[in-house]
Design an enzyme around this catalytic site. Sequence first.
Site, short mmCIF file in Angstrom:
data_model
loop_
_atom_site.label_atom_id
_atom_site.label_comp_id
_atom_site.label_asym_id
_atom_site.label_seq_id
_atom_site.Cartn_x
_atom_site.Cartn_y
_atom_site.Cartn_z
N TRP A 127 65.06 167.12 49.48
CA TRP A 127 64.33 166.52 48.36
C TRP A 127 65.24 166.64 47.13
CZ3 TRP A 127 60.76 169.52 44.79
CH2 TRP A 127 59.98 168.67 44.01
N ASP A 208 59.94 175.90 50.93
CA ASP A 208 59.20 174.87 50.21
C ASP A 208 58.13 174.32 51.15
OD1 ASP A 208 58.29 172.75 48.76
OD2 ASP A 208 60.26 171.94 48.28
N ALA A 210 55.34 171.84 51.15
CA ALA A 210 54.71 170.74 50.41
C ALA A 210 53.82 169.89 51.31
CB ALA A 210 55.77 169.87 49.75
N1 PMP Z 1 58.81 169.81 47.74
C1 PMP Z 1 58.98 168.72 48.48
C2 PMP Z 1 59.91 168.77 49.66
C3 PMP Z 1 58.32 167.53 48.15
O1 PMP Z 1 58.51 166.44 48.89
C4 PMP Z 1 57.45 167.53 47.04
C5 PMP Z 1 56.69 166.28 46.66
N2 PMP Z 1 57.44 165.15 46.49
C6 PMP Z 1 57.30 168.71 46.31
C7 PMP Z 1 57.99 169.83 46.69
C8 PMP Z 1 56.45 168.85 45.08
O2 PMP Z 1 55.22 168.27 45.07
P1 PMP Z 1 54.24 168.41 43.84
O3 PMP Z 1 54.98 168.89 42.64
O4 PMP Z 1 53.69 167.04 43.64
O5 PMP Z 1 53.18 169.38 44.25
#
Ligand code: PMP
Length: 391
Positions: A127, A208, A210
């Site tokens: 990401w 991470d 998500a």
């Molecule tokens: N980590 C990853 C790998 C993601 O794809 C995302 C969302 N695009 C996030 C973290 C963060 O998401 P959010 O801040 O919307 O909770």
Amino acid sequence: MLSRLSPQAPDKIIGLMQAFRADPRPDKIDLGVGVYRDAEGRTPVMRAVKAAEERLWRLQDSKGYVGIEGDPAFLHAIGDLTLGEAVPPDRVAAVATPGGTGAVRLALDLVRLARPDARVFIPDPSWPNHAAIAGFLGLEQADYRYYDAQSRGVDAPGMLADLERTGPGDVVILHACCHNPTGADLATGDWAAVAEVLNRTGALPLVDLAYLGFGNGVEADAAGLRLLARTLPEMLVAVSGSKTFGLYRERAGAILALTETAATVRGNLSNLNRQTYAFPPDHGARVVTDILTDAALRRDWQHELDAMRDRVQRLRRDLADSLRAKSGSDRFCHLAEQRGMFSLLGATPEQVSTLRERHGVYVVGDGRMNLAGLTEALIPRVSEALLDIGL
Ligand code: PMP
């Protein structure tokens, strides 16, 4: 003062969202930004969220500040959901954050406080915000091998060899499940091998999380990080409620730190909250807490989440089947095997622009496609477009 600022390069995905909105073609298709869509193309408010919000509206009698670390009940519920029984609660320091991005930012802020010279190891690819946040904080970065474009799976030997180069001053970012952008996840044996390497080198994992629930189910998606939690002395977990609870704009998230020095780490995380925005957002967090602590709401949330995951997996299979039928080849079978919202198409930037210009199909410039943005009706058109651009 302000005229000294130089322009910032636009964020690629936000730029793509703007280009999509500006495209006048009525039959354009958005497979760019990572949001779940139902059969009608909407990103729904989950039933349990509506019910919890309705209850909150009736019962909440104050909007006074909550603690600087967020609501303890939320942190307890999210810790339980994520870590299960993997670690005793007194080894966990947690604070609420604005979404998963806030959690990743706070995690790297914490690392910088502890070791300004830390190196951040990031999977290749990842990401984009991982590298962007680490870079913004001035932390040194290194890529580690992750995706094998040939096999369209995880390059586990390459990854483990690169992680051997880490040391006690380093952080290793890992995606818990539904790897963004590849859809290729670590197998159980890979998690055990990563735990073994990190135990030996002393590097700190930052997991991470998500897409909990979007890969193989809540328990299965948390299994890898729980294995690390059981084996390693320290770990950071950045939790996002955006997809798992469909709470994208409410910014529900948390950072969990596993450590022997929980009280001090909690104090540092609270201090980071205070310096950055003081109190983290509460509405989404409270909705999550209500859902997780009410048996009926939790059951309904779990059903709806399971149905969302099944739908994405069905769309993956249908697209792979359609591409197999139209191309007479198996070269798209990875789409059905991978997990979560994203897969890489293996398209060049030119192919990505042809896809957009000729067919009105929007994917990210690196060829990342959001399969959760498809609908059954779109599959024949999307598969023809993919073959037309030469994939
Ligand atoms: N980590 C990853 C790998 C993601 O794809 C995302 C969302 N695009 C996030 C973290 C963060 O998401 P959010 O801040 O919307 O909770």
